[in-house]
Design an enzyme around this catalytic site. Structure first.
Site, PDB file in Angstrom:
ATOM      1  N   TYR A  51       0.854  -1.193   0.000  1.00  0.00           N
ATOM      2  CA  TYR A  51       0.000   0.000   0.000  1.00  0.00           C
ATOM      3  C   TYR A  51       0.882   1.232   0.000  1.00  0.00           C
ATOM      4  O   TYR A  51       1.838   1.305   0.776  1.00  0.00           O
ATOM      5  CB  TYR A  51      -0.893   0.036   1.258  1.00  0.00           C
ATOM      6  CG  TYR A  51      -2.350  -0.143   0.899  1.00  0.00           C
ATOM      7  CD1 TYR A  51      -2.964   0.752   0.027  1.00  0.00           C
ATOM      8  CD2 TYR A  51      -3.087  -1.193   1.412  1.00  0.00           C
ATOM      9  CE1 TYR A  51      -4.297   0.579  -0.336  1.00  0.00           C
ATOM     10  CE2 TYR A  51      -4.413  -1.366   1.060  1.00  0.00           C
ATOM     11  CZ  TYR A  51      -5.012  -0.475   0.181  1.00  0.00           C
ATOM     12  OH  TYR A  51      -6.308  -0.641  -0.171  1.00  0.00           O
ATOM     13  N   GLU A  53      -0.531   4.759  -0.479  1.00  0.00           N
ATOM     14  CA  GLU A  53      -1.387   5.941  -0.726  1.00  0.00           C
ATOM     15  C   GLU A  53      -0.567   7.210  -0.557  1.00  0.00           C
ATOM     16  O   GLU A  53       0.212   7.332   0.385  1.00  0.00           O
ATOM     17  CB  GLU A  53      -2.566   5.938   0.255  1.00  0.00           C
ATOM     18  CG  GLU A  53      -3.661   5.002  -0.197  1.00  0.00           C
ATOM     19  CD  GLU A  53      -4.853   4.982   0.734  1.00  0.00           C
ATOM     20  OE1 GLU A  53      -4.986   5.875   1.586  1.00  0.00           O
ATOM     21  OE2 GLU A  53      -5.658   4.035   0.604  1.00  0.00           O
ATOM     22  N   ASP A 197      -6.067  13.511 -25.477  1.00  0.00           N
ATOM     23  CA  ASP A 197      -6.067  12.104 -25.059  1.00  0.00           C
ATOM     24  C   ASP A 197      -5.389  11.307 -26.178  1.00  0.00           C
ATOM     25  O   ASP A 197      -5.967  11.106 -27.248  1.00  0.00           O
ATOM     26  CB  ASP A 197      -7.527  11.658 -24.855  1.00  0.00           C
ATOM     27  CG  ASP A 197      -7.653  10.187 -24.493  1.00  0.00           C
ATOM     28  OD1 ASP A 197      -6.669   9.437 -24.664  1.00  0.00           O
ATOM     29  OD2 ASP A 197      -8.746   9.782 -24.055  1.00  0.00           O
ATOM     30  N   THR A 223      -3.329   5.932 -22.219  1.00  0.00           N
ATOM     31  CA  THR A 223      -3.145   4.598 -21.661  1.00  0.00           C
ATOM     32  C   THR A 223      -1.717   4.189 -22.039  1.00  0.00           C
ATOM     33  O   THR A 223      -1.058   4.860 -22.832  1.00  0.00           O
ATOM     34  CB  THR A 223      -4.139   3.593 -22.269  1.00  0.00           C
ATOM     35  OG1 THR A 223      -4.096   3.704 -23.685  1.00  0.00           O
ATOM     36  CG2 THR A 223      -5.553   3.848 -21.781  1.00  0.00           C
ATOM     37  N   LYS A 226      -1.421   0.415 -25.618  1.00  0.00           N
ATOM     38  CA  LYS A 226      -1.772   0.299 -27.039  1.00  0.00           C
ATOM     39  C   LYS A 226      -0.476   0.381 -27.848  1.00  0.00           C
ATOM     40  O   LYS A 226       0.356  -0.507 -27.740  1.00  0.00           O
ATOM     41  CB  LYS A 226      -2.816   1.363 -27.388  1.00  0.00           C
ATOM     42  CG  LYS A 226      -4.096   1.185 -26.532  1.00  0.00           C
ATOM     43  CD  LYS A 226      -5.168   2.172 -26.871  1.00  0.00           C
ATOM     44  CE  LYS A 226      -6.444   1.880 -26.095  1.00  0.00           C
ATOM     45  NZ  LYS A 226      -6.674   2.784 -24.971  1.00  0.00           N
ATOM     46  N   ARG A 232      -1.576  -2.445 -18.893  1.00  0.00           N
ATOM     47  CA  ARG A 232      -2.831  -1.690 -18.883  1.00  0.00           C
ATOM     48  C   ARG A 232      -2.732  -0.598 -17.824  1.00  0.00           C
ATOM     49  O   ARG A 232      -2.087  -0.775 -16.797  1.00  0.00           O
ATOM     50  CB  ARG A 232      -4.009  -2.612 -18.562  1.00  0.00           C
ATOM     51  CG  ARG A 232      -4.097  -3.825 -19.448  1.00  0.00           C
ATOM     52  CD  ARG A 232      -5.444  -4.479 -19.383  1.00  0.00           C
ATOM     53  NE  ARG A 232      -6.360  -3.749 -20.223  1.00  0.00           N
ATOM     54  CZ  ARG A 232      -6.371  -3.853 -21.566  1.00  0.00           C
ATOM     55  NH1 ARG A 232      -5.548  -4.658 -22.186  1.00  0.00           N
ATOM     56  NH2 ARG A 232      -7.229  -3.151 -22.262  1.00  0.00           N
TER      57      ARG A 232
HETATM   58  N1  DSN Z   1     -11.497   0.556 -25.712  1.00  0.00           N
HETATM   59  C1  DSN Z   1     -10.393   1.194 -26.366  1.00  0.00           C
HETATM   60  C2  DSN Z   1     -10.334   0.895 -27.818  1.00  0.00           C
HETATM   61  O1  DSN Z   1     -10.466  -0.255 -28.168  1.00  0.00           O
HETATM   62  O2  DSN Z   1     -10.113   1.782 -28.615  1.00  0.00           O
HETATM   63  C3  DSN Z   1     -10.366   2.657 -26.120  1.00  0.00           C
HETATM   64  O3  DSN Z   1     -10.231   2.883 -24.768  1.00  0.00           O
END
Ligand code: DSN
Length: 422
Positions: A51, A53, A197, A223, A226, A232
């Site tokens: 933990y 925080e 974003d 994120t 990708k 993730r």
């Molecule tokens: N769910 C994602 C996508 O597949 O583009 C975006 O967050």
């Protein structure tokens, strides 16, 4: 996984099944990738026990010296990688990161303006069923009917008419370059902050094959999993003046304990993305997408906006078969080991059952080391499947060919960075 097999053979078996699924299928979902074993090791580490925080050197818990080191390194790498003044690496997801940005500077009832979901935007940019659409008033901009691309003069007109309290740039299924500089100028003219974003394109941005939003944006979220090829989770980048507001919005505003094993894995992914070979990886993602797009067009399929500048493309199923829906197409492709997702294309009806697009992306197949020749093969298989009316024999034949290609291009299981070089 010997421990797991002993303790929980059912979960061990499911993970093995997933490993086999990943090994024997081609991941064409634009938002997925295969992380390196180093990222996986950090993710599966004992840091999960802790933990922590708060923030480095400002924790509510004792025993955080290693958590501090991990998070600080992750923050420093994120700042260096993107050229940002401040980074918060705690958000559990891209949506959490976006909510934290809203929470940091907006009051409920304020107006946000992002890209319409059906035109490529994201749920967390104000969709009515998402908390962003419930807490805030929402205005949207979209692509032009004729070009299926954003017209920045039109976006400007809409923004000046709507006067949002926050402008949002960025998308989940927009195959074209995003003009962050133009978005920055519009936000300045409106007098509101700009949130960019870059969840989909973060790897392309740090790889130098997509313009960087940092100089033009008040906040940047992404994120990590990708094109950036990390675990993730999400991060927030911002100017120094917003550091405190952002940190307070994440903790204690929206989250409790941060996930230190995930922070460690993010740090590893950022380190990998700083290596010179990552630039080559990003370049190959884009060139593979171009080849896949051109090959699909040669087969007679229409792509939204006529092609792609980035890692993804949207195929208009009705360009060859007016009866075909997104879900049938994605399910036939799945039967042939080509993994995609059903996706609306701009101006589709909202009902999922009436969507007419399929989205393809090249980050994961590029991680496997594939290039132009394999993209042409994949386009041929996609064409065969979509023209097959779901015929089981065709699907099985294509599946066999896909599995053979998968064996030739296994998911890298040694050093990801080294395999990118090959
Ligand atoms: N769910 C994602 C996508 O597949 O583009 C975006 O967050």
């Amino acid at each position: 996984m010997s421990q797991l097999e002993d303790v929980d053979p059912r979960i061990a078996q499911i993970i093995k099944n997933e490993q086999s699924r990943q090994n024997n299928t081609l991941e064409l979902i634009a938002s997925e990738n295969h992380v390196s074993p180093a990222v996986l090791e950090a993710l599966g580490s004992i840091l999960t026990d802790k933990y922590a925080e708060g923030y480095p050197k400002k924790r509510c818990y004792r025993g955080c010296e290693n958590a501090d080191d991990v998070e600080q390194l992750c923050i420093d790498r994120a700042k260096e990688l993107f050229g940002a003044e401040h980074a918060n690496v705690q958000p559990h997801s891209g949506t959490s990161a976006n909510l934290a940005v809203y929470f940091a500077v907006l009051k409920p009832g304020a107006k946000i303006m992002g890209m319409e979901l059906a035109h490529g935007g994201h749920l967390s940019h104000g969709k009515d069923a998402n908390i962003s659409g419930m807490l805030y008033k929402v205005a949207s901009y979209g692509v032009e009917k004729d070009t299926e691309m954003l017209d920045m003069d039109h976006v400007r007109e809409q923004a000046l008419a709507e006067r949002p309290d926050m402008l949002i740039a960025g998308a989940s299924s927009y195959p074209r370059t995003i003009d962050f500089e133009a978005f920055g100028k519009i936000a300045e003219e409106v007098g509101c902050p700009l949130l960019s974003d870059i969840a989909h394109i973060a790897g392309l941005v740090v790889g130098g094959v997509h313009p960087c939003p940092i100089p033009h944006s008040t906040f940047v979220t992404t994120t990590n999993h990708k094109t950036l090829r990390g675990p993730r989770g999400g991060i927030i980048l911002c100017r120094k003046e917003y550091a405190r507001a952002i940190d307070r919005a994440v903790f204690p505003g929206l989250q409790g304990g941060p996930l230190m094993h995930v922070a460690a894995a993010k740090a590893v992914a950022f380190h990998e993305a700083m290596q010179p070979q990552f630039k080559d990886y990003a370049r190959r993602i884009v060139s593979n997408a171009k080849t896949l797009a051109e090959s699909l067009i040669e087969k007679g399929w229409r792509l939204v906006s006529g092609g792609t500048d980035n890692h993804l493309m949207l195929l208009d199923l009705h360009s060859r078969n007016e009866k075909l829906t997104s879900h049938s197409a994605a399910s036939w492709l799945d039967g042939a080991a080509l993994i995609t997702n059903a996706n609306p294309i701009p101006f589709d009806p909202p009902q999922v059952s009436r969507w007419t697009g399929v989205r393809f992306g090249t980050p994961a197949v590029t991680t496997r080391g594939m290039g132009d020749e394999q993209m042409r093969l994949i386009a041929g298989w996609i064409d065969q499947v979509l023209c097959s009316n779901g015929d089981a024999e065709t699907l099985a034949k294509v599946r066999g060919a896909v599995e053979q290609l998968c064996r030739q291009y296994p998911i890298p299981n040694k050093n990801q960075a080294a395999s990118d070089k090959d």
